[in-house]
Scaffold this active site. Structure first.
Site, PDB file in Angstrom:
ATOM      1  N   GLU A  30       0.841  -1.202   0.000  1.00  0.00           N
ATOM      2  CA  GLU A  30       0.000   0.000   0.000  1.00  0.00           C
ATOM      3  C   GLU A  30       0.877   1.253   0.000  1.00  0.00           C
ATOM      4  O   GLU A  30       2.067   1.202   0.304  1.00  0.00           O
ATOM      5  CB  GLU A  30      -0.927   0.007   1.213  1.00  0.00           C
ATOM      6  CG  GLU A  30      -0.183  -0.048   2.526  1.00  0.00           C
ATOM      7  CD  GLU A  30      -0.821   0.789   3.614  1.00  0.00           C
ATOM      8  OE1 GLU A  30      -1.238   1.923   3.316  1.00  0.00           O
ATOM      9  OE2 GLU A  30      -0.855   0.312   4.757  1.00  0.00           O
ATOM     10  N   LYS A  91      -5.221  10.906   0.661  1.00  0.00           N
ATOM     11  CA  LYS A  91      -5.373   9.567   1.240  1.00  0.00           C
ATOM     12  C   LYS A  91      -6.670   8.989   0.687  1.00  0.00           C
ATOM     13  O   LYS A  91      -7.739   9.568   0.874  1.00  0.00           O
ATOM     14  CB  LYS A  91      -5.426   9.678   2.762  1.00  0.00           C
ATOM     15  CG  LYS A  91      -5.731   8.379   3.496  1.00  0.00           C
ATOM     16  CD  LYS A  91      -5.667   8.591   5.004  1.00  0.00           C
ATOM     17  CE  LYS A  91      -6.293   7.430   5.757  1.00  0.00           C
ATOM     18  NZ  LYS A  91      -6.277   7.629   7.217  1.00  0.00           N
ATOM     19  N   VAL A 111      -5.306   0.450   3.036  1.00  0.00           N
ATOM     20  CA  VAL A 111      -5.470  -1.004   2.938  1.00  0.00           C
ATOM     21  C   VAL A 111      -6.725  -1.336   2.126  1.00  0.00           C
ATOM     22  O   VAL A 111      -6.695  -2.213   1.255  1.00  0.00           O
ATOM     23  CB  VAL A 111      -5.541  -1.636   4.347  1.00  0.00           C
ATOM     24  CG1 VAL A 111      -5.999  -3.094   4.266  1.00  0.00           C
ATOM     25  CG2 VAL A 111      -4.185  -1.542   5.039  1.00  0.00           C
ATOM     26  N   ALA A 146     -12.694   1.572   7.018  1.00  0.00           N
ATOM     27  CA  ALA A 146     -13.308   0.865   5.890  1.00  0.00           C
ATOM     28  C   ALA A 146     -12.506  -0.378   5.514  1.00  0.00           C
ATOM     29  O   ALA A 146     -12.989  -1.226   4.754  1.00  0.00           O
ATOM     30  CB  ALA A 146     -13.420   1.802   4.694  1.00  0.00           C
ATOM     31  N   LYS A 164      -3.484  -1.476  14.156  1.00  0.00           N
ATOM     32  CA  LYS A 164      -2.742  -0.441  14.877  1.00  0.00           C
ATOM     33  C   LYS A 164      -3.212  -0.367  16.328  1.00  0.00           C
ATOM     34  O   LYS A 164      -4.401  -0.396  16.607  1.00  0.00           O
ATOM     35  CB  LYS A 164      -2.890   0.894  14.154  1.00  0.00           C
ATOM     36  CG  LYS A 164      -2.046   0.901  12.873  1.00  0.00           C
ATOM     37  CD  LYS A 164      -2.086   2.211  12.167  1.00  0.00           C
ATOM     38  CE  LYS A 164      -3.373   2.378  11.422  1.00  0.00           C
ATOM     39  NZ  LYS A 164      -3.393   1.720  10.124  1.00  0.00           N
TER      40      LYS A 164
HETATM   41  N1  PSU Z   1      -0.224   0.709   8.656  1.00  0.00           N
HETATM   42  C1  PSU Z   1       0.843   1.473   9.019  1.00  0.00           C
HETATM   43  N2  PSU Z   1       0.771   2.807   8.771  1.00  0.00           N
HETATM   44  C2  PSU Z   1      -0.330   3.380   8.128  1.00  0.00           C
HETATM   45  C3  PSU Z   1      -1.446   2.568   7.764  1.00  0.00           C
HETATM   46  C4  PSU Z   1      -1.326   1.232   8.056  1.00  0.00           C
HETATM   47  O1  PSU Z   1       1.826   0.957   9.558  1.00  0.00           O
HETATM   48  O2  PSU Z   1      -0.317   4.591   7.888  1.00  0.00           O
HETATM   49  C5  PSU Z   1      -2.652   3.156   7.032  1.00  0.00           C
HETATM   50  C6  PSU Z   1      -3.254   2.066   6.142  1.00  0.00           C
HETATM   51  O3  PSU Z   1      -3.279   2.575   4.819  1.00  0.00           O
HETATM   52  C7  PSU Z   1      -4.642   1.847   6.668  1.00  0.00           C
HETATM   53  C8  PSU Z   1      -4.976   3.226   7.144  1.00  0.00           C
HETATM   54  O4  PSU Z   1      -5.529   1.379   5.687  1.00  0.00           O
HETATM   55  O5  PSU Z   1      -3.761   3.600   7.822  1.00  0.00           O
HETATM   56  C9  PSU Z   1      -6.202   3.220   8.038  1.00  0.00           C
HETATM   57  O6  PSU Z   1      -6.705   4.525   8.103  1.00  0.00           O
HETATM   58  P1  PSU Z   1      -8.205   4.761   8.643  1.00  0.00           P
HETATM   59  O7  PSU Z   1      -8.136   4.394  10.101  1.00  0.00           O
HETATM   60  O8  PSU Z   1      -8.469   6.241   8.408  1.00  0.00           O
HETATM   61  O9  PSU Z   1      -9.092   3.876   7.839  1.00  0.00           O
END
Ligand code: PSU
Ligand code: MN
Length: 311
Positions: A30, A91, A111, A146, A164
């Site tokens: 990604e 993003k 992702v 999502a 995370k």
């Molecule tokens: N994993 C990491 N760093 C990141 C992300 C994942 O180590 O920055 C990103 C991925 O692209 C994941 C996104 O899909 O954070 C999730 O963001 P949100 O919570 O806004 O969906």
């Protein structure tokens, strides 16, 4: 006129096209982690290092991003540089792809968007750091990445260090169960904790080799049914994890600061990751990178095992 196939919207790089056509292993990567998850200029070096790591482990890297309204699967050097260096790169989650294509926009894929585009192109294995999931303030904000819903309907194997740790991990695991997404612990009985080797939550299934993961993938295909993803939780080595006490203290501060500043929507995850990086003296960044490196290398080995003829 016949309806275009989903992949018709995504130019494949010549190398990725050739690898897919000849059945060689490919790993999708990604780009949000590059554009919005890591500090510049280190992010470009990391992006290049991750691609090299895929190659060193026997597969072809396919970094995914949207450039000038085209969804690319596999980036040339100058395209990767643009994603890392251009601060106006947006993003893009899965739902943002259509407006971005129509508007001719340039963006990094999360992702959810990466998994969708990679699977549409015929790629089965994908590596990232940590998945998005259910945020801790869910009862107030209903903020759930999502990533989860998309993975519930996409047949792709995602190698990650868990979700995370800024998230509500038990709630995220519960959502994955509800959504029917398979979760494997790689060499562990616990779901990894992103910056930490363990989240403290157990997994139901443990595998220990890339071949075992490939066997689960083959069984998914044999069974058919809804095309859900397979999550391979690969822990960061304990020696490289973030000090758990430091992690808990700084994370508590980061969540409070996020609330105080009224940060919401897409900005939440980049804000928290950045806050942790700055307030751990960069230690969270090193743990994050160690996790991603391990995931990328394992994903390449899984893709190779999956591509190997008849097990
Ligand atoms: N994993 C990491 N760093 C990141 C992300 C994942 O180590 O920055 C990103 C991925 O692209 C994941 C996104 O899909 O954070 C999730 O963001 P949100 O919570 O806004 O969906
Ligand atoms: Mn969100």
């Amino acid at each position: 006129m016949p309806a275009p196939t989903p992949s018709a919207a995504s130019p494949l790089s010549p190398e990725v096209r050739d690898a897919l056509a000849t059945g060689r292993p490919v790993v999708a990567l990604e780009s949000t982690i590059i554009a919005h998850g890591l500090p510049r200029p280190r992010n470009l070096a990391v992006a290049e290092e991750l691609e090299a790591l895929v190659r060193a482990n026997g597969a072809v890297p396919a970094t995914v991003a949207v450039l000038d309204g085209h969804a690319h699967v596999g980036l040339a050097k100058d395209q990767l540089e643009r994603i890392a260096e251009d601060t106006s790169v947006r993003k893009l989650g899965h739902r943002d792809l259509a407006p971005a294509l129509a508007a001719g926009a340039t963006g990094a894929t999360t992702v959810s968007a990466t998994a969708f585009l990679a699977a549409s192109a015929g790629i089965r294995v994908f590596a990232t750091g940590g998945l998005g999931g259910v945020h801790r303030a869910w009862t107030d904000t209903q903020d759930e990445s999502a990533d989860l819903r998309l993975l519930a309907r996409t047949r792709i194997t995602v190698v990650c260090a868990g979700v995370k740790s800024i998230l509500d991990v038990p709630a995220t695991l519960q959502r994955l169960e509800t959504l029917g997404v398979g979760v494997l612990g790689y060499g562990t009985e616990y779901f990894p904790g992103f910056y930490l080797a363990s989240s403290g939550e157990r997994v139901d299934w443990t595998v220990r080799t890339p071949e075992e993961v490939a066997a689960v993938m083959a069984a998914q295909d044999t069974l058919g049914g809804p095309g859900a993803a397979l999550i391979v939780g690969n822990p960061v080595p304990e020696a490289e994890q973030l000090d758990p006490e430091l992690h808990d203290r700084v994370l508590t501060e980061a969540l409070a600061e996020c609330r105080r500043q009224g940060i919401g929507g897409q900005a939440v995850t980049p804000f928290l990751l950045d806050h942790l990086q700055r307030h751990t003296g960069g230690a969270s960044l090193e743990a994050n990178l160690a996790a991603v490196r391990g995931n990328v290398a394992l994903a390449a080995r899984i893709a190779a095992a999956d591509a190997a003829p008849a097990r």
